[in-house]
Scaffold this motif. Sequence first.
Motif, PDB file in Angstrom:
ATOM      1  N   TRP A 198      -6.558   4.112  -4.585  1.00 14.84           N
ATOM      2  CA  TRP A 198      -7.560   3.956  -3.561  1.00 14.84           C
ATOM      3  C   TRP A 198      -7.556   5.651  -3.449  1.00 14.84           C
ATOM      4  O   TRP A 198      -6.706   6.286  -3.277  1.00 14.84           O
ATOM      5  CB  TRP A 198      -7.134   3.149  -2.475  1.00 14.84           C
ATOM      6  CG  TRP A 198      -5.815   3.806  -1.603  1.00 14.84           C
ATOM      7  CD1 TRP A 198      -4.479   3.188  -1.694  1.00 14.84           C
ATOM      8  CD2 TRP A 198      -5.735   5.001  -0.572  1.00 14.84           C
ATOM      9  NE1 TRP A 198      -3.811   3.697  -1.177  1.00 14.84           N
ATOM     10  CE2 TRP A 198      -4.422   4.790  -0.147  1.00 14.84           C
ATOM     11  CE3 TRP A 198      -6.391   5.697   0.047  1.00 14.84           C
ATOM     12  CZ2 TRP A 198      -3.827   5.550   0.586  1.00 14.84           C
ATOM     13  CZ3 TRP A 198      -6.194   6.574   0.929  1.00 14.84           C
ATOM     14  CH2 TRP A 198      -4.807   6.355   1.344  1.00 14.84           C
ATOM     15  N   ALA A 234     -11.786  -2.820  -1.340  1.00 10.24           N
ATOM     16  CA  ALA A 234     -10.423  -3.268  -2.299  1.00 10.24           C
ATOM     17  C   ALA A 234     -10.901  -4.643  -2.639  1.00 10.24           C
ATOM     18  O   ALA A 234     -11.343  -5.451  -2.440  1.00 10.24           O
ATOM     19  CB  ALA A 234      -9.274  -3.363  -1.079  1.00 10.24           C
ATOM     20  N   VAL A 265      -4.101  -2.082   4.394  1.00  9.02           N
ATOM     21  CA  VAL A 265      -4.955  -2.959   3.699  1.00  9.02           C
ATOM     22  C   VAL A 265      -5.421  -4.182   4.360  1.00  9.02           C
ATOM     23  O   VAL A 265      -4.659  -5.052   4.952  1.00  9.02           O
ATOM     24  CB  VAL A 265      -4.414  -3.597   2.359  1.00  9.02           C
ATOM     25  CG1 VAL A 265      -5.490  -4.343   1.619  1.00  9.02           C
ATOM     26  CG2 VAL A 265      -3.883  -2.226   1.496  1.00  9.02           C
ATOM     27  N   VAL A 322      -9.238  -0.632   2.251  1.00  9.15           N
ATOM     28  CA  VAL A 322      -8.066   0.321   2.480  1.00  9.15           C
ATOM     29  C   VAL A 322      -8.627   1.357   3.427  1.00  9.15           C
ATOM     30  O   VAL A 322      -9.446   2.198   3.277  1.00  9.15           O
ATOM     31  CB  VAL A 322      -7.695   0.849   1.043  1.00  9.15           C
ATOM     32  CG1 VAL A 322      -6.661   1.655   1.540  1.00  9.15           C
ATOM     33  CG2 VAL A 322      -7.065   0.024   0.150  1.00  9.15           C
ATOM     34  N   VAL A 354       0.981  -1.297  -0.077  1.00 10.70           N
ATOM     35  CA  VAL A 354       0.089   0.025  -0.032  1.00 10.70           C
ATOM     36  C   VAL A 354       0.993   1.205   0.066  1.00 10.70           C
ATOM     37  O   VAL A 354       1.902   1.203   0.600  1.00 10.70           O
ATOM     38  CB  VAL A 354      -0.935   0.017   1.255  1.00 10.70           C
ATOM     39  CG1 VAL A 354      -0.399   0.090   2.370  1.00 10.70           C
ATOM     40  CG2 VAL A 354      -2.063   1.155   1.016  1.00 10.70           C
ATOM     41  N   SER A 357      -7.479   4.562   6.243  1.00 11.75           N
ATOM     42  CA  SER A 357      -6.380   5.706   6.463  1.00 11.75           C
ATOM     43  C   SER A 357      -6.562   6.537   7.607  1.00 11.75           C
ATOM     44  O   SER A 357      -7.939   6.795   7.682  1.00 11.75           O
ATOM     45  CB  SER A 357      -6.100   6.374   4.968  1.00 11.75           C
ATOM     46  OG  SER A 357      -7.326   7.164   4.615  1.00 11.75           O
ATOM     47  N   TYR A 407      -2.549   0.277  -3.956  1.00 12.77           N
ATOM     48  CA  TYR A 407      -2.644  -0.751  -3.236  1.00 12.77           C
ATOM     49  C   TYR A 407      -2.496  -2.170  -4.099  1.00 12.77           C
ATOM     50  O   TYR A 407      -2.901  -2.161  -5.276  1.00 12.77           O
ATOM     51  CB  TYR A 407      -3.743  -0.940  -2.156  1.00 12.77           C
ATOM     52  CG  TYR A 407      -4.910  -1.282  -2.763  1.00 12.77           C
ATOM     53  CD1 TYR A 407      -5.405  -2.759  -2.981  1.00 12.77           C
ATOM     54  CD2 TYR A 407      -5.837  -0.440  -3.349  1.00 12.77           C
ATOM     55  CE1 TYR A 407      -6.526  -3.181  -3.568  1.00 12.77           C
ATOM     56  CE2 TYR A 407      -7.236  -0.894  -3.789  1.00 12.77           C
ATOM     57  CZ  TYR A 407      -7.181  -2.272  -4.026  1.00 12.77           C
ATOM     58  OH  TYR A 407      -8.564  -2.559  -4.731  1.00 12.77           O
TER      59      TYR A 407
END
Length: 150
Positions: free
Chosen positions: A103, A94, A125, A74, A43, A76, A63
């Motif tokens: 992404w 994903a 991920v 995914v 990623v 964050s 990713y």
Amino acid sequence: MPLRQVMGTAVGAALLLLAAPSSAHAVADSLELSERAGPFETVTVDPTGRLAADGTVTLSGTYRCTGGTGPVFVSSSLGQGEGRSRKGVGGTSAVCDGAEHRWTNTDRTEPGRFKPGAARVEATVMELRSGGLPLPYFHARQQQDITLVG
């Protein structure tokens, strides 16, 4: 909130508490596996993130993962400044087919929480693998210093 939802939430929380010790080991094992995943499980985080005047943050990257059998995402998070807590920024479904994919995660934060400038992003991920209780399996993780621009 309807009684059925309250009961479902309470039962779910109780099951998570009962499974916590074994879940912690599964998460640790999963992290170790992701450390050995090699170049096929990656990623990345783009070096620039977007920050709108209303507090909306947009982060992006790429990713690649293989062997997903359950739902894969995914996720964050964003942090800025010393000692500041991190804020989750969206999540994207994903596909673990071995190909590289883009992404983009967007989420609205409180206006003024983040400012243009240096920040730190963590992207992960993660797959929910079922073995009775869904457990996280981490395919890839990356921490990256970025610049937020308005």
